[in-house]
Write a protein that holds these residues in place. Structure first.
Motif, short mmCIF file in Angstrom:
data_model
loop_
_atom_site.label_atom_id
_atom_site.label_comp_id
_atom_site.label_asym_id
_atom_site.label_seq_id
_atom_site.Cartn_x
_atom_site.Cartn_y
_atom_site.Cartn_z
N ARG A 3 1.11 -1.47 -0.38
CA ARG A 3 0.09 0.05 -0.17
C ARG A 3 1.01 1.58 -0.01
O ARG A 3 0.42 2.57 -0.81
CB ARG A 3 -0.89 0.01 1.08
CG ARG A 3 -1.93 1.28 0.94
CD ARG A 3 -3.32 1.08 2.07
NE ARG A 3 -3.88 2.08 1.86
CZ ARG A 3 -5.59 2.26 0.93
NH1 ARG A 3 -5.31 0.92 0.43
NH2 ARG A 3 -5.94 3.03 0.86
N ALA A 4 1.99 1.45 0.90
CA ALA A 4 3.31 2.45 0.84
C ALA A 4 3.47 2.67 -0.69
O ALA A 4 3.61 3.03 -0.83
CB ALA A 4 3.96 2.04 1.76
N THR A 7 0.51 4.47 -2.50
CA THR A 7 0.37 5.19 -2.57
C THR A 7 1.53 6.07 -2.96
O THR A 7 0.93 7.27 -3.73
CB THR A 7 0.59 5.55 -0.68
OG1 THR A 7 -1.00 4.64 -0.22
CG2 THR A 7 0.07 7.45 -1.00
N LEU A 10 1.29 6.98 -6.29
CA LEU A 10 0.01 8.37 -7.22
C LEU A 10 1.01 9.55 -7.15
O LEU A 10 0.58 10.47 -8.09
CB LEU A 10 -0.73 8.59 -6.26
CG LEU A 10 -1.72 7.58 -5.20
CD1 LEU A 10 -2.65 7.75 -4.37
CD2 LEU A 10 -3.32 7.53 -6.27
N TYR A 11 1.74 9.47 -6.63
CA TYR A 11 2.62 10.45 -5.90
C TYR A 11 3.45 10.91 -7.37
O TYR A 11 3.58 12.46 -7.88
CB TYR A 11 2.79 11.30 -5.04
CG TYR A 11 2.49 11.45 -3.86
CD1 TYR A 11 1.71 13.01 -3.69
CD2 TYR A 11 2.04 10.31 -2.96
CE1 TYR A 11 0.82 12.69 -2.66
CE2 TYR A 11 0.56 10.72 -2.05
CZ TYR A 11 0.15 11.86 -1.13
OH TYR A 11 -0.37 11.99 -0.49
N VAL A 118 -6.28 9.94 -4.32
CA VAL A 118 -5.47 10.82 -3.47
C VAL A 118 -6.12 11.15 -2.27
O VAL A 118 -6.37 10.95 -0.84
CB VAL A 118 -4.81 12.02 -3.92
CG1 VAL A 118 -4.31 13.05 -2.69
CG2 VAL A 118 -3.27 11.16 -4.35
N VAL A 121 -7.50 8.03 -0.52
CA VAL A 121 -7.07 7.34 0.40
C VAL A 121 -7.26 7.88 1.65
O VAL A 121 -6.04 7.94 2.62
CB VAL A 121 -5.60 7.15 -0.56
CG1 VAL A 121 -6.76 5.56 -1.07
CG2 VAL A 121 -5.44 7.74 -0.52
N THR A 122 -7.29 9.33 1.67
CA THR A 122 -6.98 10.00 3.08
C THR A 122 -7.37 10.78 3.77
O THR A 122 -8.69 11.54 2.91
CB THR A 122 -6.13 11.36 1.75
OG1 THR A 122 -5.01 11.37 1.43
CG2 THR A 122 -5.63 12.46 3.10
N ALA A 130 -2.21 16.23 2.13
CA ALA A 130 -1.74 15.32 0.71
C ALA A 130 -1.54 16.25 -0.87
O ALA A 130 -0.66 15.53 -1.32
CB ALA A 130 -2.62 14.33 0.68
N VAL A 176 -2.69 1.70 -8.88
CA VAL A 176 -2.53 2.69 -7.87
C VAL A 176 -4.06 1.91 -6.57
O VAL A 176 -4.07 0.75 -7.25
CB VAL A 176 -4.06 3.72 -7.80
CG1 VAL A 176 -2.77 4.67 -9.29
CG2 VAL A 176 -5.03 3.32 -9.35
N PRO A 177 -3.74 2.29 -5.55
CA PRO A 177 -4.09 1.74 -4.56
C PRO A 177 -6.04 1.62 -4.91
O PRO A 177 -6.62 2.37 -5.54
CB PRO A 177 -4.86 2.79 -3.19
CG PRO A 177 -3.29 3.53 -3.57
CD PRO A 177 -2.90 3.95 -4.79
#
Length: 368
Positions: A3-4, A7, A10-11, A118, A121-122, A130, A176-177
């Motif tokens: 998952r990390a 994430t 994503l960025y 984003v 998941v935030t 984020a 992606v998540p």
């Protein structure tokens, strides 16, 4: 651990979009030589990227939500990889421009859906931070793409596109998540008055603040007689400052609210635009333009947070409309302001500052 990594992906996607769009900026002479055209004609590679990118974002977020955000983003990365390889191996200008257009079209289906992911998941109370991270990486992509593209062109401009293809392929594999289940939102749900009002402010923000580098460049030439290298170095300050302050802008959005941050960014940004256009001392012009990068981030992070927290069941569609209108503002700005500049240099900077300061408080919807 996975998952990390997802994430982080994503960025990284936030970096890839503006990087791929601007990587040709410093290699236009080399592209011209390769395809037997002038450097000016080679600048069409910027235009053919931006037109499908901005146009498709009017609908890409909504259709991406329908098809499933995860599936759509991965497919878009695959297409982006193929388009980048098309550019890397192009043996004609027509094939190269086709690859650039396909890159822009694919990016239209990544940027808004990555922003939506984003948000998904935030936690809401940390969304600003984020989005600040995401904005800082977008600023990094925009700022460093000319540098990396120029360095690659010292060997062969084709290496830049090969590198972009490798990165986009890696992101496609990473994915992606897993977000919310796919729904079937209507296009109308993305064109709600609240989203449109936020989008109009984003259009003014980019057209009257973030996209004014061409106007600053004209003044640097006419008022200070700077050469191309010095102009480029000074203009880079905008992106560097935006990169360094985007996270702080995100924290401010979490603490003070989206609406307040957008309004502060508009008023401060307007003052900085006037300063960049009227101050007689070059270091103060450079400082004003650099700080304008921070004001722009405050507005953009706030606007993204505003629509992502009030999405009406179509988060991806809402943010894609916002982003499309933002880039439309950048496209209209030169046509509107260059004639004003030729009539009065000062008025060309005062006018966008006034439009920015008036439109933001009048048009902007209030935070829910």
């Amino acid at each position: 651990m996975r998952r990390a990594w997802l994430t982080a992906g994503l960025y990284a996607g936030g970096f890839l979009g503006p990087f791929g769009g601007g990587v040709v900026t410093a290699m236009l002479p080399e592209l011209g030589v390769a395809f037997g055209v002038s450097a000016g004609a080679a600048s069409a590679s910027l235009t053919v990227y931006m037109i499908p990118f901005a146009a498709l974002m009017l609908v890409s977020g909504t259709y991406g939500e329908r098809w499933g955000a995860r599936r759509t983003v991965v497919l878009a990365y695959v297409v982006y990889t193929a388009a980048s390889l098309c550019c890397a191996f192009a043996d004609s200008e027509a094939l190269f421009l086709a690859g650039r257009a396909l890159q822009g079209a694919a990016n239209a289906f990544t940027t808004p859906l990555l922003l939506s992911a984003v948000a998904a998941v935030t936690p809401r109370e940390r969304l600003g931070r984020a989005l600040g991270w995401f904005a800082s990486l977008q600023a990094a992509g925009q700022t460093f793409s000319p540098l990396v593209g120029g360095l690659a062109a010292e060997l062969s401009w084709r290496w830049a596109f090969a590198g972009v293809a490798i990165v986009s392929a890696a992101l496609a594999v990473l994915g992606v998540p897993q977000g919310e289940p796919a729904t079937r939102p209507s296009l109308r749900s993305a064109w709600r008055p609240r989203v449109l009002r936020s989008g109009l402010v984003a259009m003014v923000c980019w057209g009257c603040l973030g996209g004014l580098s061409f106007l600053v460049s004209l003044r640097l030439t006419d008022a200070f007689e700077l050469g191309a290298g010095a102009r480029g170095a000074l203009l880079t300050g905008f992106g560097v400052c935006g990169l360094l302050t985007a996270r702080a802008a995100g924290r401010a959005v979490d603490r003070f609210g989206s609406t307040r941050c957008v309004l502060v960014g508009a008023f401060v940004g307007g003052a900085l635009v006037v300063s960049a256009g009227l101050l007689p001392w070059l270091p103060t012009v450079a400082l004003a333009w650099a700080l304008a990068g921070a004001a722009t981030q405050l507005m953009l992070v706030g606007l993204n947070a505003l629509v992502l927290t009030s999405h009406g069941g179509n988060r991806g569609g809402a943010v894609s409309v916002l982003q499309s209108l933002r880039f439309l503002g950048g496209a209209l700005s030169p046509a509107a302001l260059v004639p004003v500049y030729h009539l009065s240099h000062g008025a060309a900077f005062v006018l966008p500052a006034v439009v920015l300061a008036i439109s933001a408080p009048v048009v902007l919807p209030r935070s829910p």
